[in-house]
Design an enzyme around this catalytic site. Structure first.
Site, short mmCIF file in Angstrom:
data_model
loop_
_atom_site.label_atom_id
_atom_site.label_comp_id
_atom_site.label_asym_id
_atom_site.label_seq_id
_atom_site.Cartn_x
_atom_site.Cartn_y
_atom_site.Cartn_z
N GLU A 76 0.82 -1.20 0.00
CA GLU A 76 0.00 0.00 0.00
C GLU A 76 0.86 1.27 0.00
OE1 GLU A 76 -3.13 0.41 -0.26
OE2 GLU A 76 -3.43 2.49 0.40
N ASP A 77 1.87 1.30 0.84
CA ASP A 77 2.57 2.56 1.10
C ASP A 77 3.98 2.67 0.52
OD1 ASP A 77 0.39 3.26 2.56
OD2 ASP A 77 1.24 2.71 4.50
#
Ligand code: MN
Length: 723
Positions: A76-77
């Site tokens: 996700e990051d």
């Protein structure tokens, strides 16, 4: 020892053969991937995945889950991809990370339907591999622990979501300590005033309580061992949220909650559990109705224990739970306890069998087209205690507390439910509204002519029954709408010299449907039947030359429901503060049951003869209304209308307090239009006020201000019908 070493030591302790090198590698990967990122607290970002992995190891999950915890935010990051993770850590771990990432991306906060849809996806993910949810739960727990770093709006939203979704999930999965911690953290941010007051009260009596606990622990242990029951005894205060719930439910002050302490007796065998129960009941007077045997009848989340309450050594009520060590493990770790030393695929089958409720839950909701209903009924299934009842053949069924014979009938078979006309409980005829009790034997009487009706919805407690009843009722309404719609279109066409049959045959009606963005002619007929599409709209598509020509006035109202809509054509601008989809000249009234305020999530329902009624989205009554009558409504920002709300303030019955409360209303610039104050027998007062406010923000701010008053136990927005 640093955090990673802690985790590695923990894992090796419960799983000596664990591949700790893999965990080490996962950590190194995560730490590199998150390099340069920081948390809101200012700490390096990797402290979060580390904390999550630590919680996962406290749950004693397998290595794959711990690695997934370390890697859960990478995709996700950071620039890492699922493919990369598959290559480096294998399919299993990559699958778990992917699952957690997908769950995290679901935008929970936006709309209720969205939220419900996401919840459905979450349950599906859980059904595929429950570890995805376990990792997500640990992620949420760490986020809740560091919630104080976030801005207040976010705190409120995340706390509400935790209370609504994650805590019940933890409970359903049987992971008691996670549930308890999530609830108390959510409590702190949802009702800060109440939380602080209660925490303070609990802290004040701490020394005294510890003293009491030690004394009673020793006493119980003494009695048990003297009677041949080897055991460990521990006592602890219940968590704040459960004390608060109890105070609200029984309408009592903290000082009057005497069974806020529970004692747990952990022994070795089943026999010793029952023997221990005998000892407890012989030594102290048991309180009737409080004994529960969850050993013989485990909860669906696999929880097993004996529960009882007795008049304790100091004349106070105490709760005692008696269980074996294994049962205690299951009580604390729930489904996670079943991982302990097992790994791999064999688990999946076993897990699936034990968590049959999960599959049943999914099945019960397949027929629910409306996500809002889905969420509501899933919540119903996630919360709540069960009663255990029997079929005439002796099969046991677990149903939610308050369930009625109709719920039971549907639990047996949907056709039994659909034709349920009566019931015999323990041999006696009972009304359908009878509330089932533990141990009842139920025989359902069916009749071919019986069919579900609207009143049943008020009686049933299970999602399954509710879904089936709504499904049948809707089918019936749909059939009515088809007849009505066809009739209306036929008449309108005739007026323009067209024959219905011909229009259908030539496909013109299908084409018109497509132009109106509907699936086909059948759907169009139904929509006309419901009054969502007017015949004028249909004619316009089929007979273009009729466009713009004024419809004969008599033709205007049409459709099953819209036929009764009163229109106010003179007033163009809405003054209600509500915009109804596509129409701005419809009479709008606000439902008394839930008194919606600007800022509340709302929905509208077409009502016979009374225009559109606006309900809050979470209103129980609205959920029982026919979704086909639902129309989209939204708040019209410009309106400055005042709205009536009812606020209930529970407080100590002390002189002068009422004056402080009323001054608080004045300070907030809110006028009280009606008040009802009642003192209870136990020295408390229940005050209900009707007041006019501008919007939800103003209501929240008054509730906050009232909660802060010393001596106020709780403030709630209530239905104005209660006054
Ligand atoms: Mn995270």
């Amino acid at each position: 020892m640093n955090r990673l070493d802690h985790i590695l030591t923990d894992i090796s302790a419960y799983h000596p053969a664990a591949d700790t090198a893999l965990v080490q590698r996962a950590y190194e990967f995560a730490s590199k991937a998150h390099e340069g990122q920081t948390r809101r607290s200012g700490d390096p970002y990797v402290t979060h995945p580390l904390a999550v992995a630590q919680i996962i190891s406290e749950l004693r999950l397998d290595v794959a889950s711990v690695c997934a915890g370390l890697l859960h935010d990478c995709v996700e990051d950071t620039s890492a991809t699922v493919e990369q993770l598959t290559e480096l850590f294998g399919k299993e771990i990559a699958f778990l990370v992917d699952g957690v990432t997908k769950l995290g991306k679901l935008p929970w906060s936006t709309r209720e339907e969205q939220q419900a849809e996401n919840f459905r996806k979450m349950l599906l993910a859980m059904a595929r591999d429950i570890r995805v949810i376990l990792v997500k739960l640990c992620d949420r727990l760490d986020n809740m622990r560091s919630l104080h770093h976030l801005p207040p709006e976010k705190q409120e939203r995340i706390a509400a979501e935790t209370m609504q979704i994650y805590a019940p999930l933890a409970n359903r999965l049987g992971i008691q300590w996670v549930k308890v911690e999530l609830e108390d953290l959510a409590f702190k941010y949802t009702y800060p005033g109440e939380y602080e007051q209660l925490a303070e009260q609990v802290a004040k009596t701490r020394a005294e309580r510890l003293d009491y606990i030690t004394t009673v622990e020793r006493l119980i242990h003494q009695e048990m061992t003297a009677n041949g029951v080897p055991c460990e005894v521990s006592g602890r205060a219940k968590h704040l949220w459960s004390i608060y719930q109890k105070m609200k439910k029984t309408n009592r002050a903290f000082e009057e909650i005497h069974d806020a302490i529970g004692f747990r007796v952990v022994t070795d065998t089943h026999m010793h559990c029952y023997a221990g129960l005998g000892v407890a009941h012989q030594t102290w007077t048991p309180i009737p109705g409080r004994f529960k045997d969850y050993i013989a009848l485990p909860k669906p989340n696999l929880y097993q224990s004996l529960h009882t309450a007795v008049i304790g050594p100091k004349g106070e009520r105490i709760e005692i739970q008696i269980r074996t060590r294994e049962m205690n493990l299951v009580a604390e770790y729930g489904i996670a306890a079943h991982w302990k030393y097992k790994e791999g695929a064999a688990l999946a089958a076993e897990q699936e069998k034990k968590f049959a409720w999960l599959r049943q839950l999914m099945e019960a909701h397949k027929e629910l087209r409306d996500p809002t209903e889905f969420l509501e009924s899933v919540k119903l299934d996630l919360f709540g205690d069960e009663v255990y009842v029997f079929t005439p053949k002796g099969d046991v069924k677990a149903l939610p507390q308050g369930a009625c014979p109709i719920d039971f009938a549907y639990a047996v078979h949907s056709s039994v439910g659909d034709h349920c006309s009566g019931a015999r409980v323990n041999g006696m005829i009972v009304p359908l509204r009878y509330q089932l009790r533990n141990g009842d034997t139920i025989e359902i009487i069916t009749s071919p002519n019986q069919k579900p009706n609207k009143d049943w919805l008020k009686l049933v407690k299970t999602a399954r029954a509710r879904t089936k009843i709504r499904y049948l009722m809707r089918k019936e309404q749909r059939e009515k709408a088809i007849v009505m719609g066809k009739d209306l279109i036929e008449k309108a066409l005739r007026k323009h010299g067209h024959a219905y049959g011909k229009v259908v045959k030539e496909g013109t009606l299908d084409a018109a449907a497509k132009e109106l963005k509907l699936a086909d002619a059948d759907e169009l007929v139904i929509q006309v039947g419901y009054g969502k599409v007017t015949t004028a709209q249909v004619i316009e598509k089929i007979v273009p030359e009729a466009r713009g020509k004024a419809e004969p006035a008599a033709d205007k109202p049409e459709g099953v429901f819209r036929s009764l809509l009163r229109r106010v054509t003179t007033r163009r601008q809405s003054t209600s503060g509500i915009k109804v989809a596509g129409e701005d000249d419809i009479i709008v009234r606000f439902a008394k049951c839930c008194s919606p305020l600007p800022g509340d999530q709302v929905m509208g329902f077409i009502t016979r003869g009374r225009g559109v009624t606006v309900h809050r989205r979470d209103c129980d009554k609205a959920l029982d209304l026919d979704p086909e009558r639902r129309v989209d409504v939204e708040w019209d920002g410009a309106s400055k209308t005042q709205h009536e709300v009812a606020i209930q303030v529970m407080c100590a019955d002390k002189p002068g307090l009422l004056a402080v409360i009323s001054q608080t209303f004045t300070d907030q610039n809110v006028n009280i239009s009606q008040a009802h104050c009642r003192a209870t027998d136990d020295g408390r007062a229940v005050n209900t006020f009707k007041a006019h406010v501008k919007d939800l923000d103003q209501l929240k701010s008054i509730i906050r201000a009232l909660s802060r008053i010393k001596g106020v136990y709780g403030v709630d927005r209530v239905s104005s019908e209660t006054l």
